[in-house]
Motif scaffolding. Structure first.
Motif, PDB file in Angstrom:
ATOM      1  N   PHE A 166      -5.743  30.078  10.974  1.00 16.25           N
ATOM      2  CA  PHE A 166      -4.585  29.278  11.377  1.00 16.25           C
ATOM      3  C   PHE A 166      -4.874  28.583  12.707  1.00 16.25           C
ATOM      4  CE2 PHE A 166      -0.367  28.270  12.859  1.00 16.25           C
ATOM      5  CZ  PHE A 166       0.385  28.075  11.705  1.00 16.25           C
ATOM      6  N   VAL A 167      -5.413  29.342  13.658  1.00 14.81           N
ATOM      7  CA  VAL A 167      -5.736  28.776  14.970  1.00 14.81           C
ATOM      8  C   VAL A 167      -6.862  27.752  14.850  1.00 14.81           C
ATOM      9  CG1 VAL A 167      -6.671  29.314  17.253  1.00 14.81           C
ATOM     10  CG2 VAL A 167      -4.914  30.781  16.248  1.00 14.81           C
ATOM     11  N   GLU A 168      -7.845  28.027  14.021  1.00 12.71           N
ATOM     12  CA  GLU A 168      -8.946  27.078  13.827  1.00 12.71           C
ATOM     13  C   GLU A 168      -8.442  25.761  13.234  1.00 12.71           C
ATOM     14  OE1 GLU A 168     -11.603  29.343  11.403  1.00 12.71           O
ATOM     15  OE2 GLU A 168     -12.759  30.089  13.128  1.00 12.71           O
ATOM     16  N   THR A 169      -7.429  25.844  12.394  1.00  9.26           N
ATOM     17  CA  THR A 169      -6.840  24.629  11.818  1.00  9.26           C
ATOM     18  C   THR A 169      -6.136  23.810  12.895  1.00  9.26           C
ATOM     19  OG1 THR A 169      -6.511  25.804   9.718  1.00  9.26           O
ATOM     20  CG2 THR A 169      -5.307  23.743  10.008  1.00  9.26           C
ATOM     21  N   ILE A 170      -5.498  24.499  13.835  1.00 10.95           N
ATOM     22  CA  ILE A 170      -4.886  23.803  14.976  1.00 10.95           C
ATOM     23  C   ILE A 170      -5.966  23.087  15.788  1.00 10.95           C
ATOM     24  CG2 ILE A 170      -3.631  24.096  17.152  1.00 10.95           C
ATOM     25  CD1 ILE A 170      -2.230  26.510  15.910  1.00 10.95           C
ATOM     26  N   ILE A 171      -7.063  23.783  16.042  1.00 14.78           N
ATOM     27  CA  ILE A 171      -8.162  23.205  16.820  1.00 14.78           C
ATOM     28  C   ILE A 171      -8.743  21.988  16.107  1.00 14.78           C
ATOM     29  CG2 ILE A 171     -10.508  23.635  17.665  1.00 14.78           C
ATOM     30  CD1 ILE A 171      -9.632  26.541  18.185  1.00 14.78           C
ATOM     31  N   TYR A 210       4.797  23.989  10.810  1.00 11.77           N
ATOM     32  CA  TYR A 210       5.663  24.438   9.715  1.00 11.77           C
ATOM     33  C   TYR A 210       5.539  23.510   8.507  1.00 11.77           C
ATOM     34  CZ  TYR A 210       7.503  27.167  13.561  1.00 11.77           C
ATOM     35  OH  TYR A 210       7.612  28.020  14.635  1.00 11.77           O
ATOM     36  N   GLU A 211       4.425  22.773   8.475  1.00  6.78           N
ATOM     37  CA  GLU A 211       4.148  21.855   7.376  1.00  6.78           C
ATOM     38  C   GLU A 211       2.705  22.068   6.913  1.00  6.78           C
ATOM     39  OE1 GLU A 211       4.938  17.874   8.630  1.00  6.78           O
ATOM     40  OE2 GLU A 211       6.961  18.326   9.352  1.00  6.78           O
ATOM     41  N   PRO A 212       2.333  21.523   5.738  1.00  3.73           N
ATOM     42  CA  PRO A 212       0.930  21.612   5.310  1.00  3.73           C
ATOM     43  C   PRO A 212       0.028  20.936   6.341  1.00  3.73           C
ATOM     44  CG  PRO A 212       2.334  20.890   3.501  1.00  3.73           C
ATOM     45  CD  PRO A 212       3.178  20.850   4.745  1.00  3.73           C
ATOM     46  N   PRO A 213      -1.191  21.397   6.562  1.00  5.16           N
ATOM     47  CA  PRO A 213      -1.873  22.475   5.821  1.00  5.16           C
ATOM     48  C   PRO A 213      -1.556  23.875   6.322  1.00  5.16           C
ATOM     49  CG  PRO A 213      -3.354  21.569   7.450  1.00  5.16           C
ATOM     50  CD  PRO A 213      -2.088  20.746   7.546  1.00  5.16           C
ATOM     51  N   PHE A 214      -0.686  23.988   7.328  1.00  6.85           N
ATOM     52  CA  PHE A 214      -0.394  25.306   7.893  1.00  6.85           C
ATOM     53  C   PHE A 214       0.429  26.163   6.933  1.00  6.85           C
ATOM     54  CE2 PHE A 214      -1.086  22.340  11.384  1.00  6.85           C
ATOM     55  CZ  PHE A 214      -2.112  22.992  12.052  1.00  6.85           C
ATOM     56  N   THR A 215       1.311  25.538   6.181  1.00  5.62           N
ATOM     57  CA  THR A 215       2.075  26.305   5.201  1.00  5.62           C
ATOM     58  C   THR A 215       1.219  26.682   3.991  1.00  5.62           C
ATOM     59  OG1 THR A 215       2.911  24.183   4.351  1.00  5.62           O
ATOM     60  CG2 THR A 215       4.340  25.418   5.844  1.00  5.62           C
ATOM     61  N   ASP A 216       0.012  26.131   3.909  1.00  6.11           N
ATOM     62  CA  ASP A 216      -0.915  26.574   2.865  1.00  6.11           C
ATOM     63  C   ASP A 216      -1.433  27.976   3.177  1.00  6.11           C
ATOM     64  OD1 ASP A 216      -0.586  24.123   1.675  1.00  6.11           O
ATOM     65  OD2 ASP A 216      -2.394  23.249   2.552  1.00  6.11           O
ATOM     66  N   LEU A 217      -1.418  28.330   4.462  1.00 10.41           N
ATOM     67  CA  LEU A 217      -1.876  29.658   4.881  1.00 10.41           C
ATOM     68  C   LEU A 217      -0.748  30.682   4.798  1.00 10.41           C
ATOM     69  CD1 LEU A 217      -3.982  28.495   7.964  1.00 10.41           C
ATOM     70  CD2 LEU A 217      -4.836  29.196   5.729  1.00 10.41           C
ATOM     71  N   HIS A 218       0.473  30.213   4.991  1.00  8.38           N
ATOM     72  CA  HIS A 218       1.665  31.046   4.792  1.00  8.38           C
ATOM     73  C   HIS A 218       2.847  30.107   4.614  1.00  8.38           C
ATOM     74  CE1 HIS A 218       4.918  33.920   5.386  1.00  8.38           C
ATOM     75  NE2 HIS A 218       4.028  34.897   5.244  1.00  8.38           N
TER      76      HIS A 218
END
Length: 260
Positions: free
Chosen positions: A182-187, A202-210
């Motif tokens: 999740f943090v790597e996706t932010i980076i 709170y949107e994809p691709p982050f909601t793809d992880l949860h």
């Protein structure tokens, strides 16, 4: 040239991006000489192979020439006019080629830019023949454009600066693989975009992880800390989204009401 310009993932093409953008401007062809043409030929001849041939449509012709009497006619010169698109391409290529300029480098590395640094940045831009003038730049972009935000979004955020800010999440073995991802996706996002609205967590691709995004992956304390880190990158260039923090506060208030 547009199809070649699109191949920015190819290092050889990216290295010549400024030249490719420059020769697409009508002003470059004013007073052109054979020497200049030959120079361009030698600079670009090794790049032609990177043009996507499949995207090029084949055109077949079958003309029969009919010769008539020879007449001398005046051919009007057609002016294509100023192209904002070509101007933007030229400006952005120029800035990317000057990422080592101290002001640009500071913005990329999330270092604060002083008034003197901002003045240096403006001089680098508006005194350049490429940009022509502050008035021309503002005509194409906007008078209200924040230069610091414009540069950061263009060159992105230095990956090492982002990783350093999130080091505790990358190096601490107490976090799960999903939390680290999740943090790597932010980076990854910050590296590409330079800034980030924390509401995107709170949107994809982050909601793809949860499916709940940030709140589904981290507890409240860590979620708030991650938002603060993201906002610290935005704050350096004077950007304030603020939506994610408000959303979390509203969510907490709603949860408290349910518990009551």
């Amino acid at each position: 040239m547009h199809r070649l310009e699109e191949q920015q993932t190819v290092p050889m093409v990216k290295a010549k991006s400024f030249l490719i953008a420059e020769i697409q401007a009508e002003t470059w062809w004013t007073d052109i000489t054979p020497v200049m043409i030959d120079h361009i030929r030698r600079q670009l001849r090794d790049l032609i192979k990177f043009i996507d041939q499949k995207a090029q449509k084949l055109v077949y012709t079958n003309f029969i020439d009919k010769l008539g009497t020879v007449e001398i006619v005046n051919v009007p010169v057609q002016q294509t006019g100023f192209s904002p698109y070509q101007y933007r391409q030229k400006i952005e290529a120029y800035i990317r080629e000057n990422e080592d300029h101290i002001a640009v480098a500071k913005l990329k590395r999330n270092l604060p830019l002083t008034d003197g640094g901002l003045a240096s940045l403006e001089a680098m831009l508006f005194e350049s023949e490429v940009i022509e003038s502050r008035e021309k730049f503002q005509e194409v972009y906007s008078k209200d454009l924040s230069l610091k935000r414009f540069i950061r979004e263009l060159v992105g955020l230095d990956r090492n600066a982002a990783k350093q800010a999130f080091a505790q999440y990358l190096e601490n073995t107490s976090f799960s693989a999903n939390q680290i991802r999740f943090v790597e996706t932010i980076i990854d996002y910050l590296t590409q975009q330079g800034i980030m609205d924390a509401g995107l967590l709170y949107e994809p691709p982050f909601t793809d992880l949860h499916h709940e995004g940030l709140d589904g992956v981290f507890d409240d304390d860590h979620a708030e800390e991650i938002i603060n880190i993201i906002e610290s990158f935005n704050k350096t260039i004077g950007v304030n989204f603020g939506a994610a923090s408000r959303s979390r506060q509203e969510s907490d208030q709603f949860s408290s009401q349910l518990l009551c």
